[in-house]
Scaffold this motif. Structure first.
Motif, short mmCIF file in Angstrom:
data_model
loop_
_atom_site.label_atom_id
_atom_site.label_comp_id
_atom_site.label_asym_id
_atom_site.label_seq_id
_atom_site.Cartn_x
_atom_site.Cartn_y
_atom_site.Cartn_z
N PHE A 435 48.58 32.06 -5.36
CA PHE A 435 48.41 31.22 -4.17
C PHE A 435 49.74 30.98 -3.47
CE2 PHE A 435 48.34 26.94 -2.23
CZ PHE A 435 47.33 27.13 -1.29
N ILE A 436 50.77 30.69 -4.26
CA ILE A 436 52.11 30.46 -3.70
C ILE A 436 52.60 31.70 -2.95
CG2 ILE A 436 54.52 30.00 -4.30
CD1 ILE A 436 53.44 28.34 -6.70
N MET A 437 52.39 32.89 -3.54
CA MET A 437 52.78 34.14 -2.89
C MET A 437 52.05 34.32 -1.56
SD MET A 437 52.81 36.69 -6.20
CE MET A 437 52.89 38.16 -5.18
N ALA A 438 50.74 34.02 -1.57
CA ALA A 438 49.94 34.20 -0.36
C ALA A 438 50.40 33.26 0.75
CB ALA A 438 48.46 33.97 -0.67
N GLN A 439 50.69 32.02 0.41
CA GLN A 439 51.13 31.06 1.43
C GLN A 439 52.48 31.46 2.01
OE1 GLN A 439 49.04 28.38 2.56
NE2 GLN A 439 47.77 29.86 1.44
N ARG A 440 53.34 31.98 1.17
CA ARG A 440 54.66 32.42 1.66
C ARG A 440 54.54 33.67 2.52
NH1 ARG A 440 58.40 31.11 -3.71
NH2 ARG A 440 58.57 28.85 -3.31
N GLU A 441 53.57 34.54 2.20
CA GLU A 441 53.31 35.70 3.05
C GLU A 441 52.96 35.28 4.48
OE1 GLU A 441 51.51 39.18 0.03
OE2 GLU A 441 50.20 38.06 1.39
N GLN A 442 52.22 34.16 4.59
CA GLN A 442 51.78 33.67 5.89
C GLN A 442 52.79 32.75 6.56
OE1 GLN A 442 48.99 35.11 6.94
NE2 GLN A 442 49.01 36.12 4.93
N GLY A 443 53.87 32.43 5.84
CA GLY A 443 54.85 31.50 6.38
C GLY A 443 54.36 30.07 6.42
N ASN A 444 53.39 29.73 5.57
CA ASN A 444 52.81 28.39 5.54
C ASN A 444 53.53 27.50 4.53
OD1 ASN A 444 50.87 29.31 7.33
ND2 ASN A 444 49.37 29.75 5.71
N THR A 445 53.42 26.17 4.73
CA THR A 445 53.82 25.23 3.69
C THR A 445 52.89 25.45 2.49
OG1 THR A 445 54.51 23.62 5.33
CG2 THR A 445 54.11 22.80 3.09
N VAL A 446 53.45 25.59 1.31
CA VAL A 446 52.64 25.99 0.16
C VAL A 446 51.62 24.92 -0.21
CG1 VAL A 446 52.68 26.63 -2.28
CG2 VAL A 446 54.45 27.48 -0.74
N PHE A 447 52.07 23.69 -0.41
CA PHE A 447 51.17 22.60 -0.82
C PHE A 447 51.33 21.41 0.12
CE2 PHE A 447 52.25 24.50 -5.10
CZ PHE A 447 51.00 25.02 -5.36
N ASN A 448 50.21 20.71 0.38
CA ASN A 448 50.34 19.37 0.95
C ASN A 448 50.52 18.39 -0.20
OD1 ASN A 448 47.77 18.70 -0.12
ND2 ASN A 448 46.73 19.40 1.75
N THR A 449 50.61 17.10 0.10
CA THR A 449 50.92 16.11 -0.95
C THR A 449 49.88 16.10 -2.06
OG1 THR A 449 52.03 14.74 0.70
CG2 THR A 449 51.42 13.68 -1.38
N ALA A 450 48.59 16.08 -1.69
CA ALA A 450 47.52 16.02 -2.69
C ALA A 450 47.51 17.29 -3.54
CB ALA A 450 46.17 15.82 -2.02
N GLU A 451 47.70 18.44 -2.88
CA GLU A 451 47.70 19.71 -3.61
C GLU A 451 48.88 19.81 -4.56
OE1 GLU A 451 45.50 22.46 -0.17
OE2 GLU A 451 47.70 22.36 -0.30
N LYS A 452 50.03 19.30 -4.13
CA LYS A 452 51.21 19.32 -4.99
C LYS A 452 50.97 18.48 -6.24
CE LYS A 452 55.19 19.29 -3.00
NZ LYS A 452 56.40 18.84 -2.25
N SER A 453 50.33 17.32 -6.08
CA SER A 453 50.02 16.45 -7.22
C SER A 453 49.08 17.16 -8.20
CB SER A 453 49.39 15.14 -6.74
OG SER A 453 50.28 14.45 -5.90
N LEU A 454 48.09 17.87 -7.64
CA LEU A 454 47.14 18.59 -8.48
C LEU A 454 47.85 19.72 -9.24
CD1 LEU A 454 44.27 19.17 -9.45
CD2 LEU A 454 43.89 20.49 -7.35
#
Length: 476
Positions: A435-454
């Motif tokens: 998931f982290i690789m995919a988000q970086r491919e798109q240039g997106n922020t990897v996690f929002n606050t709730a997702e980071k906590s999870l």
């Protein structure tokens, strides 16, 4: 137009996908698993809970197929729409990894079955068993590469072939059934208290989940359906048919053998029950049926696993290379990664004491997580009245169905025990790298606050799980 776009699947084929996905290794192991846990009364309670809960989940898939037709990626698409990209990834990865574990149970059971007459296969997790399982793994892999529609047709044929011995087993059990023997085991030999009954029922929960996994088969393949409404119809009708078969295969053996005898049977225990009634040919008959069944279910689950990973890549939740298709419209990269993971799980079974039971329970735990997210999304739609603006009658009904399905999936997840949740974290935490690789491919922020906590919570769970394994607090 891509090769996949014209490979449409009929209502019958979708129903065969559901039945073929559910009827696999688990159904052949039921007599001993239930015999070791409870008597007929506890079994009835278990199937009422499991059947009722999974029927609600089937209705959820049916409703979502009609109310959200634009979501054609099934189990993970609903989680993404309801709770964001990371929840969608968790649903996709959980289903995918659970399916890979499920395929591992199939290989274990095939070799355990053959191990009854070929000692080098033992209980299905010896080096020779793993070697021959690996040959089957890659033979099926290259067959699937020839095309999804061709594999779906093979699945229809195999589904019919494996249902026949199961029905014959039920007919023979009906004629051999002894009421007195059934009554003698009825209460399970416990203390007749609610606590004892609950403990008996609880010990069957992950087994009931395992045999129902595959209920989402038509939903996952919704993009290939000729008609959208066929998805819901196939899900519900396939479920009802399999439930009737499961209940009979669970209860009838109590009228043929005593509970301690059932509990002591070697897997596949259906073979032992039929052999007890009709002689040695019964064990051979069931064993052949099991091998056909398991190979068919393995084919269906391989298709489902690769399709989920492919769809997640198309939606940019996992790296883009997993969206690659071959000229036959088969998600080739996803299929390779899927079967490599199955190969890793196969190798790991050589170090597990109870390889079959562990893989079965872990399959259930991993797959329950996406089920929770799908049911919760359906509940969220009713609470927000989304798609229900002028449909008050359906709103009330669907809210109750989604609420029960959500509570059921949560109950089943936690009834399996904390051990399986920690083991699941060991898979989810490193798996999140995709998931982290995919988000970086798109240039997106990897996690929002709730997702980071999870993610942090899962990482902590993985660390605790690894420590527990290293210190012997958790054994496999």
């Amino acid at each position: 137009m891509s090769a996949a776009s014209d490979q449409k699947i009929s209502r019958l084929a979708l129903t065969a996908m559901v039945v073929g996905s559910m009827v696999g290794a688990g159904i052949f192991s039921i007599p001993a698993r239930f015999g070791a846990a409870t008597g007929p009364f506890g079994a009835i309670i278990s199937w009422l809970i499991a059947g009722g809960g999974m029927l609600m989940l089937a209705f959820v898939f049916q409703s979502l197929a009609m109310r959200k037709p634009e979501i054609d990626t099934g189990i993970y698409g609903y989680a993404t729409a309801g709770f964001g990209n990371y929840a969608g990834f968790i649903a996709a990865f959980g289903f995918w990894a659970g399916t890979c574990l499920g395929n591992t149970t199939y290989f274990i059971l095939i070799k355990s079955t053959i191990g009854a007459v070929v000692p080098m296969f033992g209980d299905g997790n010896t080096p020779m068993a793993v070697f021959f399982s690996s040959i089957i793994l890659w033979a099926v892999h290259f067959m699937i590469l020839r095309g999804i529609k061709e594999a779906a047709f093979i699945n229809q044929v195999v589904t019919v072939a494996k249902i026949i011995p199961l029905i014959l087993f039920v007919i023979i059990m009906i004629f051999a059934f002894q009421k007195d023997m059934f009554v003698a085991s009825f209460w399970g030999g416990g203390s007749y208290s609610f606590a004892d009954l609950f403990a008996q029922v609880r010990s069957t929960m992950l087994v009931t989940v395992f045999v129902f996994i595959g209920i989402e088969g038509a939903s996952v393949y919704s993009r290939f359906a000729k008609k959208r409404e066929d998805v819901g119809w196939a899900t519900v009708m396939g479920f009802i048919g399999v439930l009737c078969l499961l209940v009979m295969i669970t209860l009838l053996p109590y009228g043929v053998m005593l509970r301690p005898e059932l509990a002591g049977l070697r897997q596949p225990s259906m073979a032992g029950v039929l052999s007890y009634v009709v002689g040695p040919w019964g064990a051979w008959f069931v064993s052949i049926g099991l091998i056909v069944s398991v190979l068919g279910a393995y084919l269906a689950w391989s298709l489902l696993a690769a399709e989920v990973l492919f769809s997640a890549a198309k939606s940019k939740l996992v790296p883009q290379f997993l969206a690659r298709e071959n000229k036959n419209g088969v998600p080739v990269a996803a299929l390779w990664i899927t079967n490599i993971l199955v190969q890793v799980f196969l190798l790991s079974t050589m170090f597990a004491q109870e390889a079959f039971n562990l893989a079965l329970d872990m399959t259930s735990a991993m797959t329950l997580i996406p089920y929770v997210l799908v049911a919760a999304y359906a509940l969220k739609l009713t609470l927000k009245r989304e798609t229900y603006a002028a449909d008050e009658t359906s709103l009330s009904r669907d809210m109750k169905i989604a609420g029960v399905a959500t509570l059921y999936a949560l109950f089943m997840l936690f009834s399996g025990g904390f051990k399986h949740i920690l083991l699941a974290c060991i898979l989810f935490a490193p798996g999140s790298i995709m998931f982290i690789m995919a988000q970086r491919e798109q240039g997106n922020t990897v996690f929002n606050t709730a997702e980071k906590s999870l993610f942090i919570a899962m990482t902590i769970g993985a660390i605790v799980g690894v420590i527990a394994l290293a210190t012997g607090q958790i054994t496999i």
